[in-house]
Design a protein around this motif. Structure first.
Motif, PDB file in Angstrom:
ATOM      1  N   GLU A 137      68.071  91.338  21.107  1.00 53.57           N
ATOM      2  CA  GLU A 137      69.458  90.905  20.934  1.00 53.57           C
ATOM      3  C   GLU A 137      70.243  91.994  20.215  1.00 53.57           C
ATOM      4  OE1 GLU A 137      72.555  88.314  21.433  1.00 53.57           O
ATOM      5  OE2 GLU A 137      70.510  87.743  21.931  1.00 53.57           O
ATOM      6  N   ALA A 138      71.260  92.531  20.870  1.00 55.84           N
ATOM      7  CA  ALA A 138      72.138  93.528  20.256  1.00 55.84           C
ATOM      8  C   ALA A 138      73.412  93.611  21.088  1.00 55.84           C
ATOM      9  CB  ALA A 138      71.467  94.894  20.189  1.00 55.84           C
ATOM     10  N   ALA A 139      74.552  93.637  20.415  1.00 59.26           N
ATOM     11  CA  ALA A 139      75.837  93.685  21.108  1.00 59.26           C
ATOM     12  C   ALA A 139      76.268  95.099  21.461  1.00 59.26           C
ATOM     13  CB  ALA A 139      76.912  93.019  20.252  1.00 59.26           C
ATOM     14  N   SER A 140      75.679  96.088  20.789  1.00 55.28           N
ATOM     15  CA  SER A 140      76.068  97.474  21.042  1.00 55.28           C
ATOM     16  C   SER A 140      74.859  98.386  20.877  1.00 55.28           C
ATOM     17  CB  SER A 140      77.170  97.912  20.069  1.00 55.28           C
ATOM     18  OG  SER A 140      76.654  97.968  18.753  1.00 55.28           O
ATOM     19  N   LEU A 141      75.000  99.605  21.374  1.00 53.89           N
ATOM     20  CA  LEU A 141      73.914 100.572  21.251  1.00 53.89           C
ATOM     21  C   LEU A 141      73.655 100.897  19.787  1.00 53.89           C
ATOM     22  CD1 LEU A 141      71.858 102.336  22.672  1.00 53.89           C
ATOM     23  CD2 LEU A 141      73.631 104.086  22.939  1.00 53.89           C
ATOM     24  N   SER A 142      74.702 101.000  18.981  1.00 51.05           N
ATOM     25  CA  SER A 142      74.494 101.299  17.560  1.00 51.05           C
ATOM     26  C   SER A 142      73.769 100.145  16.861  1.00 51.05           C
ATOM     27  CB  SER A 142      75.813 101.625  16.857  1.00 51.05           C
ATOM     28  OG  SER A 142      76.685 100.527  16.899  1.00 51.05           O
TER      29      SER A 142
END
Length: 72
Positions: free
Chosen positions: A22-27
């Motif tokens: 789960e992650a909304a962005s690459l960072s």
């Protein structure tokens, strides 16, 4: 969420090659994986294209982290 793939020594160090994370962005994904995907020469590819910087991820995103390459 993103399908995350690790190659070479990155997969060896993590003990896995593929996971859904789960992650909304690459960072945010890099932060979740920590030191494993930080360092000189480690590249990220999102949907089979090398990415420099940050970008948004979707549930359909595939993110591959590639170790430094060498060769002759």
């Amino acid at each position: 969420m993103a399908r995350v793939l690790l190659f070479g020594r990155l997969a060896d160090a993590a003990g896995w090659r593929e996971r859904i994370i789960e992650a909304a962005s690459l960072s945010a994904l890099r932060a979740a994986l920590g030191d494993l995907v930080e360092g000189p020469g480690i590249q990220a590819a999102v949907d089979k294209a090398i990415v420099r910087g940050d970008m948004a991820l979707t549930a359909a995103s595939e993110v591959a982290f590639l170790p430094p390459m060498s060769g002759g």
